[in-house]
Write an enzyme that holds these catalytic residues in place. Structure first.
Site, mmCIF file in Angstrom:
data_model
loop_
_atom_site.group_PDB
_atom_site.id
_atom_site.type_symbol
_atom_site.label_atom_id
_atom_site.label_comp_id
_atom_site.label_asym_id
_atom_site.label_seq_id
_atom_site.Cartn_x
_atom_site.Cartn_y
_atom_site.Cartn_z
ATOM 1 N N GLU A 1 57.023 49.020 26.348
ATOM 2 C CA GLU A 1 55.956 50.124 25.137
ATOM 3 C C GLU A 1 56.244 49.764 23.956
ATOM 4 O O GLU A 1 57.396 49.222 23.307
ATOM 5 C CB GLU A 1 57.034 51.707 25.831
ATOM 6 C CG GLU A 1 57.991 52.123 25.259
ATOM 7 C CD GLU A 1 58.251 53.546 26.112
ATOM 8 O OE1 GLU A 1 58.281 53.968 26.496
ATOM 9 O OE2 GLU A 1 59.586 53.962 25.630
ATOM 10 N N ASP B 1 57.078 59.364 18.093
ATOM 11 C CA ASP B 1 56.105 58.274 18.369
ATOM 12 C C ASP B 1 54.763 58.222 17.007
ATOM 13 O O ASP B 1 53.642 57.899 17.074
ATOM 14 C CB ASP B 1 55.101 58.810 19.327
ATOM 15 C CG ASP B 1 56.050 58.469 20.579
ATOM 16 O OD1 ASP B 1 57.163 57.585 20.403
ATOM 17 O OD2 ASP B 1 56.124 59.707 21.618
#
Ligand code: FUB
Length: 348
Positions: free
Chosen positions: A248, A32
């Site tokens: 997301e 991420d």
């Protein structure tokens, strides 16, 4: 630690030569990656993946991260420095577990780290609700000191803060399934709500959220709004359209006056982009940025540095396990009309 260029990971993933790019670091697992340029240097704010006995599930319980460490480098291709622990869950009074994908921002001499974690409430699974916290430091590498409470009215996860040319900052956030966005569909949290989505495939998909930040960079200036993605027909993308709908990993950047809203499609494993003329959207679906990586999740950031555009992303090359990821970077190419050339992370 595992060498990034070993021919074949011990547990049987694709060989290193099969990947377009190699891991930026191999002494810790990272995912991420939210990259920023501060003072001319690149700082990456990733999740810090750790081993856990928890098996994979739809809620993402296998992503059991407990702290953050910041990476830095002078330029892409340069030496990558792995910073010490920048924030630990034990030092966040409101958080119980799962320090998921963070982001960072800078304003007036202070660095802000935004991070999601579960609070101490209990849902039908005995787990807390995701909230978004903020912590501050005078150094981009931390350590960061967290506020006592989550950002008021924050919920779900995957915060990404974009600062527009006029200095106004906006937070994009949210994620379905384990990210719990579906449980907020009425505006109020339902701790007994769905663990996946709304199960309404022929209705507009759940949208990620966008909210203007106050000048203090620690609170919302308004109620979060929907960052709506429109199809080519001008209608909202539907819940059943898993190759285009938002899952997301929001990330927004601005190029040539246009706002690029980029995100992950989760269970179909694409990074997509959609373009709008306002930071609030709506954003018109424009295509895939990255084809599926090795591993379940895909999550990224996009920055400009040294006159080039860069995509930071992650896969599981070093471990071949979904929850033990490694961040990578690759050049992003725009066509003259502003569209993005789709990248395949695996070599043909
Ligand atoms: O890393 C934990 C979660 O997995 C992130 O918050 C999501 O974006 C996905 O990458």
């Amino acid at each position: 630690s595992k060498a990034a260029n070993e021919a074949q990971p011990a547990n049987g993933g694709a060989p290193a030569s099969a990947f377009r790019d190699q891991p930026l670091v191999n002494e810790i697992y990272t995912a991420d990656p939210s990259a920023h340029v501060f003072d001319g240097k690149i700082y990456i704010y990733p999740s810090h993946d750790i081993e856990t006995p928890t098996p994979d599930d739809d809620l993402g319980n296998q992503y059991a991260m407990r702290d953050y460490r910041v990476l830095s480098m002078d330029k892409v291709g340069g030496k990558v420095t792995v910073g010490p622990v920048a924030l630990d869950v034990k030092d966040v009074p409101w958080a119980s577990q799962q320090m998921w994908a963070p982001d960072a921002a800078y304003k007036d001499g202070t660095y802000y780290l935004y991070f999601p974690a579960r609070d101490k409430s209990k849902d039908k699974n005995g787990l807390g609700a995701f909230r978004i916290g903020v912590a501050t430091s005078k150094s981009p590498m931390g350590p960061f000191v967290a506020e006592k409470d989550p950002i008021p009215d924050s919920f779900s996860m995957d915060p990404a803060v974009f600062t527009d040319d006029d200095g106004t900052a906006y937070m994009y956030f949210g994620g379905i399934w384990g990210g719990q966005l579906q449980r907020w569909a009425t505006g109020k949290y339902d701790p007994n709500g769905s663990d996946t989505d709304l199960m309404k495939d022929d209705q507009p998909a759940l949208s990620g959220k966008v909210v203007k930040m106050n000048p203090d960079m620690k609170t919302f200036a308004e109620s979060p709004r929907d960052a709506v993605i429109l199809g080519e027909d001008g209608k909202p993308v539907l819940g059943g359209d898993h190759e285009r709908r938002f899952f997301e990993a929001s990330w927004v950047f601005k190029k040539d006056g246009k706002y690029y809203y980029t995100y992950s499609t989760g269970d179909t494993h694409f990074l997509n982009y959609a373009i709008g003329t306002s930071p609030y959207g709506p954003f018109k679906y424009a295509g895939h940025i990255l084809k599926p990586v090795q591993g379940w999740t895909t999550h990224h950031s996009i920055i400009q540095h040294d006159g080039k555009w860069w995509l930071f992303y992650a896969d599981t090359q070093l471990s071949n396990k979904n929850h033990l990821r490694n961040v990578k970077v690759t050049e992003l190419t725009f066509n003259p009309d502003g569209s993005i050339q789709t990248i395949d992370p695996m070599k043909a």
